[in-house]
Motif scaffolding. Sequence first.
Motif, PDB file in Angstrom:
ATOM      1  N   GLU A 225     -17.856 -42.345   9.807  1.00 13.83           N
ATOM      2  CA  GLU A 225     -17.752 -42.662   8.364  1.00 13.83           C
ATOM      3  C   GLU A 225     -17.459 -44.233   8.267  1.00 13.83           C
ATOM      4  O   GLU A 225     -17.698 -44.521   7.228  1.00 13.83           O
ATOM      5  CB  GLU A 225     -16.868 -41.790   7.829  1.00 13.83           C
ATOM      6  CG  GLU A 225     -17.109 -40.317   7.851  1.00 13.83           C
ATOM      7  CD  GLU A 225     -15.996 -39.324   7.796  1.00 13.83           C
ATOM      8  OE1 GLU A 225     -16.035 -38.909   6.895  1.00 13.83           O
ATOM      9  OE2 GLU A 225     -15.104 -39.303   8.559  1.00 13.83           O
TER      10      GLU A 225
ATOM     11  N   HIS B  45     -11.396 -41.537  10.831  1.00 16.30           N
ATOM     12  CA  HIS B  45     -11.799 -40.259   9.799  1.00 16.30           C
ATOM     13  C   HIS B  45     -10.672 -40.335   8.851  1.00 16.30           C
ATOM     14  O   HIS B  45     -10.865 -40.080   7.623  1.00 16.30           O
ATOM     15  CB  HIS B  45     -11.827 -39.173  10.564  1.00 16.30           C
ATOM     16  CG  HIS B  45     -11.923 -38.001   9.744  1.00 16.30           C
ATOM     17  ND1 HIS B  45     -13.127 -37.614   9.082  1.00 16.30           N
ATOM     18  CD2 HIS B  45     -11.195 -37.067   9.394  1.00 16.30           C
ATOM     19  CE1 HIS B  45     -12.949 -36.397   8.460  1.00 16.30           C
ATOM     20  NE2 HIS B  45     -11.763 -35.999   8.595  1.00 16.30           N
TER      21      HIS B  45
ATOM     22  N   HIS C  40     -10.835 -40.768   4.461  1.00 25.07           N
ATOM     23  CA  HIS C  40     -10.444 -39.991   3.625  1.00 25.07           C
ATOM     24  C   HIS C  40      -9.129 -40.152   3.010  1.00 25.07           C
ATOM     25  O   HIS C  40      -8.492 -39.436   2.305  1.00 25.07           O
ATOM     26  CB  HIS C  40     -10.535 -38.675   4.210  1.00 25.07           C
ATOM     27  CG  HIS C  40     -11.988 -38.072   4.770  1.00 25.07           C
ATOM     28  ND1 HIS C  40     -12.713 -37.531   3.673  1.00 25.07           N
ATOM     29  CD2 HIS C  40     -12.645 -38.198   5.780  1.00 25.07           C
ATOM     30  CE1 HIS C  40     -13.744 -37.301   4.271  1.00 25.07           C
ATOM     31  NE2 HIS C  40     -13.851 -37.766   5.541  1.00 25.07           N
TER      32      HIS C  40
END
Length: 388
Positions: free
Chosen positions: A34, A347, A351
């Motif tokens: 991501e 990750h 987030h």
Amino acid sequence: MEKKELRIGMVGYQFMGKMHSHAYRDYPFYFDAEIKPVLQAISGRNETAVKQAAEQMGWASYETDWRSLIQRDDIDIIDISTPNHTHAEIAIAAAEAGKHIIIEKPLAMTVEEAERMYDAVKKHQVKHMICHNYRFAPAVHYAKKLIDEGRLGKIYHFRGNYLQDFIADPNFPLVWRLQKEVSGSGSLGDIGAHSIDLARFLVGEFKEVVSMMETFVKERPIASASGGLSAKAADHKLGQVTVDDAVAFLARFENGTMGTFEATRFAQGNRNKNKFEINGEKGSIRWDMENMNNLEVYLAEDEPGLQGFRLINCTEEHHPYAGAYWPAGHIIGYEHTFINLVHEFFHSLAHGIQPKPDFEDGVRNQRVLEAVEKSAKSKQWVTVKGSK
């Protein structure tokens, strides 16, 4: 869609620096990243060596002073892969500069240092992670899943051993890992810290410990050069070893589990024997880093005649992280534990959550290390600071 990039500045470039560099480079290959990690700059005191390391490991630039690295506007993350005595100063400066931090274990030299580091990252609201990579072997994460699901029932025993032999030769030179002013402790902090972290991850918090420590070889040749776990002696001049060669201790956990631990760098024939066994009311599990893909599981509910330890090769898509790699049975290695760790780090950053293990875990681990050292000196049980 173009992925967000985060630029890394790494302090240190030897054994762990090389491993971290590899993980950053390979992480997007295996995982649907991501965030794209960018190997922006590396730092080291020896310009010739750090320049060569930057070129070999794929870093875009280098610095000869970590302070310059931290102050750069094109750096978002500071990776600390240096000897232990430098951790606190670098990490606190990085937090004050608003950089996210990933750091090698143990977190600090002392509990007081570790707590100051934790206070700094909380105050400046940066994300932080400590590199206890063994948590991220698929078999270890699967063991955690089995425990959390209650498959072993109430846990009675944690039995952890970390055995190495790389300094068993009395003529092995006096590297930084054998000097308390640089390392903080010997086998206890270098390898025992991993067993402590695995025990906390899998079983729970420590309550109290009783220990003994020993230094078998008290003087060694002065080192002229070292890297990773190898070194060369400068001459015949000797220097004093000021850390433990081996440690053994008993522990009680807050949940009633009994623990036995051993860490030594004098176990001939054991190159990196990091292993544990956990016994519960409904079964047991065993793991050994030298066969890191395998988890041995015994379940008492199996019918008589079929009872026994089964060997699970944790390389199937059902096992944590394993689905990112090869087909079942195509084993992965040591470096993949770091790739999995880096995946969790990025990750979490993507987030906006705090990755684990973090500086709080580092503080808790450091409190156990401190209690073990205090017990060895007092020859008595010592309560772990902050335990219930």
